[in-house]
Write an enzyme that holds these catalytic residues in place. Structure first.
Site, mmCIF file in Angstrom:
data_model
loop_
_atom_site.group_PDB
_atom_site.id
_atom_site.type_symbol
_atom_site.label_atom_id
_atom_site.label_comp_id
_atom_site.label_asym_id
_atom_site.label_seq_id
_atom_site.Cartn_x
_atom_site.Cartn_y
_atom_site.Cartn_z
ATOM 1 N N LYS A 133 46.430 36.334 120.601
ATOM 2 C CA LYS A 133 45.433 37.096 119.687
ATOM 3 C C LYS A 133 45.439 36.848 118.326
ATOM 4 O O LYS A 133 44.514 37.218 117.618
ATOM 5 C CB LYS A 133 45.654 38.822 120.241
ATOM 6 C CG LYS A 133 45.432 39.059 121.663
ATOM 7 C CD LYS A 133 45.153 40.580 121.640
ATOM 8 C CE LYS A 133 44.819 41.084 123.027
ATOM 9 N NZ LYS A 133 44.579 42.304 123.454
ATOM 10 N N LYS A 169 41.379 33.772 130.122
ATOM 11 C CA LYS A 169 41.242 34.977 130.924
ATOM 12 C C LYS A 169 40.102 35.770 130.709
ATOM 13 O O LYS A 169 39.325 35.770 129.541
ATOM 14 C CB LYS A 169 42.291 36.110 130.110
ATOM 15 C CG LYS A 169 42.709 37.096 131.078
ATOM 16 C CD LYS A 169 43.860 38.025 130.334
ATOM 17 C CE LYS A 169 43.057 38.804 129.116
ATOM 18 N NZ LYS A 169 44.070 39.929 128.901
ATOM 19 N N LYS A 179 37.370 41.495 127.851
ATOM 20 C CA LYS A 179 36.680 42.436 126.990
ATOM 21 C C LYS A 179 36.140 42.132 125.606
ATOM 22 O O LYS A 179 35.113 42.497 125.195
ATOM 23 C CB LYS A 179 37.131 43.871 126.982
ATOM 24 C CG LYS A 179 37.819 44.715 127.719
ATOM 25 C CD LYS A 179 38.041 46.116 127.413
ATOM 26 C CE LYS A 179 39.236 46.608 128.467
ATOM 27 N NZ LYS A 179 40.836 46.230 127.893
#
Ligand code: TYM
Length: 334
Positions: free
Chosen positions: A113, A196, A199
C-alpha cells in the site's frame, strides 16, 4: 464458545472479493449456535490513506448497509463502527508498546500500500496492524474470518497476544485464529489476475461492486482479461494462467462448487461460455443484495440506529477487558 471478530474498511464500494472472501463466511458463522459474532466497520483504519477523508460517513453507512443486505443480522450479531468504541484505541496503545518495529516492517500489505514510497506513507498505515490486533483482542476474539490477504496480520495479532501474556505472566488473551475459506481465498482483479480485487483500485473495471447493476456486471465480465487458450479440465492446467484461474475461482465460489468440479464443466471450452454463465450467476447473486442496499440507504436513520446499538453492545463487552489490561499494566485510576 467461539468469539468471532472481523472487520471491513469503509473505503469505497464493497466488492465481490469482500463478499466471497469474507462476508459470505461471516453470514454462515453467525448462524452457527456455537459462535458469538462481532462485525466492525473499521472507519479509523480507513483514514490511514488520505483519499478516503470527506466521504467517510456515507461510506460507513453504505458498508453497514451492504453487510446487512448480504445477510448480517444486527440483532443476532453485533454490528458497529470502530470509532464509536474507544476501547480499540486505548488497547492499541498498550499493544503497540509490546510490538517490535521489525514485526511491523515485515508486513507485506504496508509495503504494497505504501507503493514503494514508504517515507511518505502515513504512520497510521504502518501502525495499522497493531490497531487490528486491538480490534480483535479488545473482545478476546478467538476466530477471525478473513480473506487470505489478511493472514499475516492475524499472525501478528497472535504474536502480540503472546507477547502480552508472556510480559505479564498471564493467560489473558486467546491466540486468535484466522478462518479462511479455501474456495475463494483470494479473488483477483478482472484486469490483472495477479493483483487482488480491491475497493481502492483506480479502475472500476477491475472489480465487481455489490452495488453494480446487471448491465455493469455483464459488461465488466465480458471485458475481463483472459488468455488465448481453452480452459483446462484439471487444476494443474491453471498454473501460470492467473486470469483463467481467477474466473473459474469466482464461478466456483458463486456456485458453491469446487474449482475441480467447475473445470469438469468447462474443460476444453473457450472463455465465452464461462463468461456468459459467470455473468448470469453473478447478477443473480448480487441483484437482491444491491436492491436491499438501495432500500436501506433510503432509511439512513435505521442504519445509524443499528450502528448506535451495536456500538453500545460492543462497548459493554470490551470495557471490562480493557479495564483489566489497564489495571494489570498499573495505570493509576483516580
Ligand atoms: P478489507 O476492508 O480490505 O477487506 C474486508 C475483508 O474482505 C477480504 N477481502 C478479500 N477476500 C478475497 N479476495 C479479495 N480480493 C478480497 N478483498 C478483500 C479481506 O481479507 C477482509 O477479510 N484489515 C482489514 C480490516 C480489519 C480487520 C480487523 C479484519 C480491521 N481490523 C480485525 C479482521 C479483524 C481490511 O483491510 O479488510
Amino acid at each position: 464458545m467461539k468469539r468471532i471478530f472481523s472487520g471491513i474498511q469503509p473505503t469505497g464500494n464493497v466488492t465481490l472479493g469482500n463478499y466471497l472472501g469474507a462476508i459470505k463466511n461471516w453470514v454462515a458463522l453467525q448462524n452457527e449456535a456455537s459462535c458469538d459474532c462481532i462485525f466492525c466497520v473499521v472507519d479509523q483504519h480507513a483514514i490511514t490513506v488520505q483519499k478516503n477523508i470527506g466521504a467517510l460517513k456515507r461510506s460507513t453507512q453504505e458498508t453497514a448497509a451492504c453487510l446487512i443486505s448480504a445477510g448480517i443480522d444486527p440483532v443476532n450479531s453485533i454490528l458497529f463502527n470502530q470509532s464509536q468504541v474507544e476501547e480499540h484505541m486505548k488497547l492499541a496503545w498498550v499493544l503497540g508498546c509490546l510490538t517490535r518495529v521489525g514485526w511491523l516492517n515485515r508486513m507485506i500489505q504496508f509495503k504494497d500500500k505504501a507503493n514503494q514510497d514508504k517515507d511518505n506513507a502515513s504512520a497510521g498505515l504502518w501502525w495499522y496492524p497493531v490497531m487490528m490486533a486491538a480490534d480483535i483482542l479488545a473482545y478476546k476474539g478467538t476466530h477471525v474470518p478473513v480473506g487470505d490477504d489478511q493472514k499475516q496480520h492475524i499472525e501478528l495479532a497472535r504474536d502480540i497476544a503472546r507477547s502480552y501474556n508472556f510480559a505479564f505472566g498471564v493467560e489473558f488473551f486467546p491466540l486468535p485464529q484466522a478462518q479462511i475459506l479455501s474456495k475463494s481465498f483470494r479473488i483477483m482483479s478482472l484486469c490483472d489476475g495477479k493483483k487482488k480485487m480491491s475497493k481502492s483500485d483506480s479502475s472500476d473495471m477491475s472489480r465487481i461492486n455489490i452495488t453494480d447493476n446487471a448491465d455493469t456486471i455483464a459488461h465488466k465480465i465480458k471485458k475481463a482479461k483472459t488468455d488465448s487458450y481453452s480452459l483446462p479440465s484439471e487444476t494443474g492446467g491453471l498454473v501460470g494462467r492467473a486470469e483463467a484461474q481467477n474466473l473459474i475461482t469466482i464461478y466456483a465460489a458463486l456456485s458453491n462448487k469446487s474449482v475441480e468440479v467447475a473445470l469438469l464443466e468447462y474443460g476444453g471450452c473457450g472463455f465465452g461460455r464461462l463468461k456468459r454463465d459467470l455473468a448470469e450467476l453473478a447478477i443473480e447473486v448480487i441483484r437482491p443484495i444491491r436492491m436491499e442496499v438501495h432500500r436501506l440507504m433510503s432509511d439512513i436513520k435505521y442504519i445509524d440506529n443499528v450502528l448506535k446499538k451495536g456500538s453500545a453492545r460492543a462497548s459493554a463487552l470490551s470495557k471490562p477487558i480493557v479495564k483489566e489490561v489497564y489495571d494489570t499494566i498499573g495505570f493509576l485510576s483516580t
